[in-house]
Design an enzyme around this catalytic site. Structure first.
Site, PDB file in Angstrom:
ATOM      1  N   LYS A 248      33.422  54.511  52.135  1.00 10.43           N
ATOM      2  CA  LYS A 248      34.025  54.818  51.064  1.00 10.43           C
ATOM      3  C   LYS A 248      32.849  55.623  50.266  1.00 10.43           C
ATOM      4  O   LYS A 248      33.145  56.435  49.363  1.00 10.43           O
ATOM      5  CB  LYS A 248      34.333  53.761  50.297  1.00 10.43           C
ATOM      6  CG  LYS A 248      35.620  52.890  50.620  1.00 10.43           C
ATOM      7  CD  LYS A 248      35.957  51.829  49.740  1.00 10.43           C
ATOM      8  CE  LYS A 248      37.239  51.023  50.091  1.00 10.43           C
ATOM      9  NZ  LYS A 248      37.039  50.474  51.214  1.00 10.43           N
TER      10      LYS A 248
ATOM     11  N   GLU B 202      31.405  40.343  49.501  1.00  8.57           N
ATOM     12  CA  GLU B 202      31.579  40.786  50.896  1.00  8.57           C
ATOM     13  C   GLU B 202      30.080  40.442  51.621  1.00  8.57           C
ATOM     14  O   GLU B 202      30.182  39.737  52.760  1.00  8.57           O
ATOM     15  CB  GLU B 202      31.861  42.297  51.136  1.00  8.57           C
ATOM     16  CG  GLU B 202      32.084  42.450  52.428  1.00  8.57           C
ATOM     17  CD  GLU B 202      32.527  44.063  52.615  1.00  8.57           C
ATOM     18  OE1 GLU B 202      32.953  43.866  53.941  1.00  8.57           O
ATOM     19  OE2 GLU B 202      32.755  44.667  51.855  1.00  8.57           O
TER      20      GLU B 202
ATOM     21  N   HIS C  18      34.387  46.684  53.796  1.00  4.84           N
ATOM     22  CA  HIS C  18      35.117  47.227  52.827  1.00  4.84           C
ATOM     23  C   HIS C  18      34.414  48.085  51.665  1.00  4.84           C
ATOM     24  O   HIS C  18      34.742  48.947  51.446  1.00  4.84           O
ATOM     25  CB  HIS C  18      36.022  45.917  52.200  1.00  4.84           C
ATOM     26  CG  HIS C  18      36.942  46.325  51.212  1.00  4.84           C
ATOM     27  ND1 HIS C  18      38.084  47.083  51.404  1.00  4.84           N
ATOM     28  CD2 HIS C  18      37.037  46.121  49.773  1.00  4.84           C
ATOM     29  CE1 HIS C  18      38.859  47.609  50.410  1.00  4.84           C
ATOM     30  NE2 HIS C  18      38.480  46.675  49.477  1.00  4.84           N
TER      31      HIS C  18
ATOM     32  N   HIS D 106      37.736  55.963  47.868  1.00  2.95           N
ATOM     33  CA  HIS D 106      38.654  54.666  48.312  1.00  2.95           C
ATOM     34  C   HIS D 106      39.968  55.258  48.681  1.00  2.95           C
ATOM     35  O   HIS D 106      40.551  55.854  47.635  1.00  2.95           O
ATOM     36  CB  HIS D 106      38.579  53.511  47.331  1.00  2.95           C
ATOM     37  CG  HIS D 106      39.227  52.393  47.551  1.00  2.95           C
ATOM     38  ND1 HIS D 106      40.246  52.312  48.415  1.00  2.95           N
ATOM     39  CD2 HIS D 106      38.961  51.114  47.111  1.00  2.95           C
ATOM     40  CE1 HIS D 106      40.706  51.082  48.602  1.00  2.95           C
ATOM     41  NE2 HIS D 106      39.911  50.552  47.971  1.00  2.95           N
TER      42      HIS D 106
ATOM     43  N   CYS E 291      44.757  47.621  49.166  1.00  5.42           N
ATOM     44  CA  CYS E 291      43.888  48.428  49.970  1.00  5.42           C
ATOM     45  C   CYS E 291      43.547  47.748  51.447  1.00  5.42           C
ATOM     46  O   CYS E 291      42.905  48.294  51.828  1.00  5.42           O
ATOM     47  CB  CYS E 291      42.361  48.006  49.150  1.00  5.42           C
ATOM     48  SG  CYS E 291      42.625  48.484  47.501  1.00  5.42           S
TER      49      CYS E 291
ATOM     50  N   PHE F 246      43.315  43.549  46.104  1.00  8.46           N
ATOM     51  CA  PHE F 246      44.095  43.006  44.923  1.00  8.46           C
ATOM     52  C   PHE F 246      45.307  41.945  45.616  1.00  8.46           C
ATOM     53  O   PHE F 246      45.982  42.614  46.411  1.00  8.46           O
ATOM     54  CB  PHE F 246      44.842  44.272  44.052  1.00  8.46           C
ATOM     55  CG  PHE F 246      43.391  44.507  43.167  1.00  8.46           C
ATOM     56  CD1 PHE F 246      42.218  44.293  43.251  1.00  8.46           C
ATOM     57  CD2 PHE F 246      44.034  45.346  42.020  1.00  8.46           C
ATOM     58  CE1 PHE F 246      41.217  44.793  42.295  1.00  8.46           C
ATOM     59  CE2 PHE F 246      43.056  45.973  41.187  1.00  8.46           C
ATOM     60  CZ  PHE F 246      41.500  45.611  41.214  1.00  8.46           C
TER      61      PHE F 246
END
Length: 385
Positions: free
Chosen positions: A305, A284, A273, A310, A141, A369
């Site tokens: 998002k 976050e 994010h 996403h 991502c 990830f």
């Protein structure tokens, strides 16, 4: 996208072609009205995966807006840095069905060049005759944010004349969708970042591309300057393959600000994010508070998002372009679908409506990830001038 965000509208809804796949959930940020025939010939469609098509269309928009004209020598020093999380997954989904469901003895002859991860970057280079370094960055991502950051580094060190940087992904196929369902991170209806009661992420698709050059070059040719990149940082937690780390996220933000030679108090807006998962949003929020301190109570940290889903490897670039509304229109993108404040996500996320506000400095976050953390710092063009 800017019109939708300015009006507080979202693009998340049922993805019709997932009905036949019998997926558990079917809500995503799909480009439902996309017609390949309007943009590409039949032979091009045989060669270009959906993700590559998106990248070429986004690059065409960016290239026309930038008005960049290159000599042969300059083209030889123009880079293409494109991020993608899964590459040509639509092509792979199709050939897996041919092979394992239909027991086809042969597969389409262009399967390899259609599905390869570097297809989008390579086709951009081919179309615009760009002979500089071509790099495909696949850091889940964080891919496209890192692509922009690495292109920025090349420009700052004088290694290239210009760059095309961004990302693309087209993940709304049964192969990728079922994989994400199996990890139990997807929401059944929509994306609700930073909201109490949020239930997970929602997949989207698309591409975002930026034309990058030095400030001196842009000024000399009278180019439309959207923003100036000031700082960049990328790191790895080396902790867990899927769980986010407050320490790693905070370090990326702090080091990006140090790279930009800016104190935390000068950050006006965080383009977060903000995936809508329970853990990511909480981590976050804590990381932003750790870095910005008291300034965190005076800024907006919103998640695009919530409106488009996403976009995986394309997420960072597309969200950053959405965040440029702050410079262009003095308008901050909202965090849609917000239902109720979460005490553990206590930042001002501009819930459900855009916020009219002047912004001089923007901080963009992308986490991924693999324990990957990337942050960019950008400044509005008037300040750069």
């Amino acid at each position: 996208m800017w019109r939708g965000l300015a009006e507080g509208r979202g693009a998340i809804g049922e993805v019709p072609w997932l009905r036949e796949a019998k997926t558990q959930y079917r809500h995503g940020g799909g480009l439902l009205d996309y017609a390949p025939d309007a943009h590409f010939s039949a032979s091009e469609q045989m060669l270009f995966d959906r993700a590559t098509q998106f990248a070429l269309l986004a690059c065409d928009q960016a290239w026309r807006q930038a008005g960049l004209q290159l000599t042969e020598q300059q083209a030889a020093r123009t880079a293409v840095y494109i991020g993608t999380a899964v590459g040509g997954s639509d092509a792979l989904d199709a050939v897996y069905r041919d092979l394992y469901r239909d027991d086809c003895l042969t597969l389409p002859p262009l399967t390899v060049p259609r599905a390869m991860a570097n297809a989008a970057a390579s086709h951009i280079g081919l179309r615009y005759k760009l002979r500089g370094p071509s790099l495909t960055i696949s850091t889940a991502c964080a891919s496209s944010t890192q692509a922009i950051g690495e292109a920025f580094r090349l420009l700052r060190h004088g290694a290239i004349h210009a760059a095309v940087a961004g990302g693309t992904d087209a993940c709304l196929n049964p192969l990728v969708w079922r994989a994400w369902e199996s990890i139990r991170a997807m929401a059944p209806d929509t994306c609700r970042p930073f909201s109490k009661g949020r239930r997970g992420m929602v997949l989207g698709e698309g591409a975002g591309v930026l034309v990058m050059e030095t400030l001196e070059s842009a000024r000399a040719r009278g180019a439309p300057i959207l923003a100036e990149v000031l700082g960049y940082s990328a790191n790895c937690d080396a902790g867990d393959i899927v769980k986010p780390s407050e320490t790693g996220a905070a370090r990326a933000m702090r080091e990006a600000l140090q790279d930009a030679e800016l104190p935390p108090g000068q950050v006006d807006y965080v383009n977060a994010h903000g995936t809508g998962t329970l853990l990511n949003d909480r981590v976050e929020t804590a990381a932003i508070r750790r870095v910005l301190g008291e300034q965190a109570d005076r800024i907006v940290a919103s998640s695009v998002k919530s409106a488009i889903g996403h976009l995986m490897g394309a997420a960072g670039a597309v969200e950053l372009i959405a965040g440029l509304m702050a410079f262009e229109r003095d308008l901050l993108p909202p965090t849609l679908n917000h239902q109720e404040a979460d005490p553990e996500c206590d930042l001002d996320c501009a819930p459900n409506a855009p916020r009219a506000q002047r912004v001089n400095t923007l901080l963009k976050n992308s986490f991924a990830f693999g324990g990957l953390n990337t942050s960019l710092v950008l400044r509005r063009p008037e300040v750069a001038a």
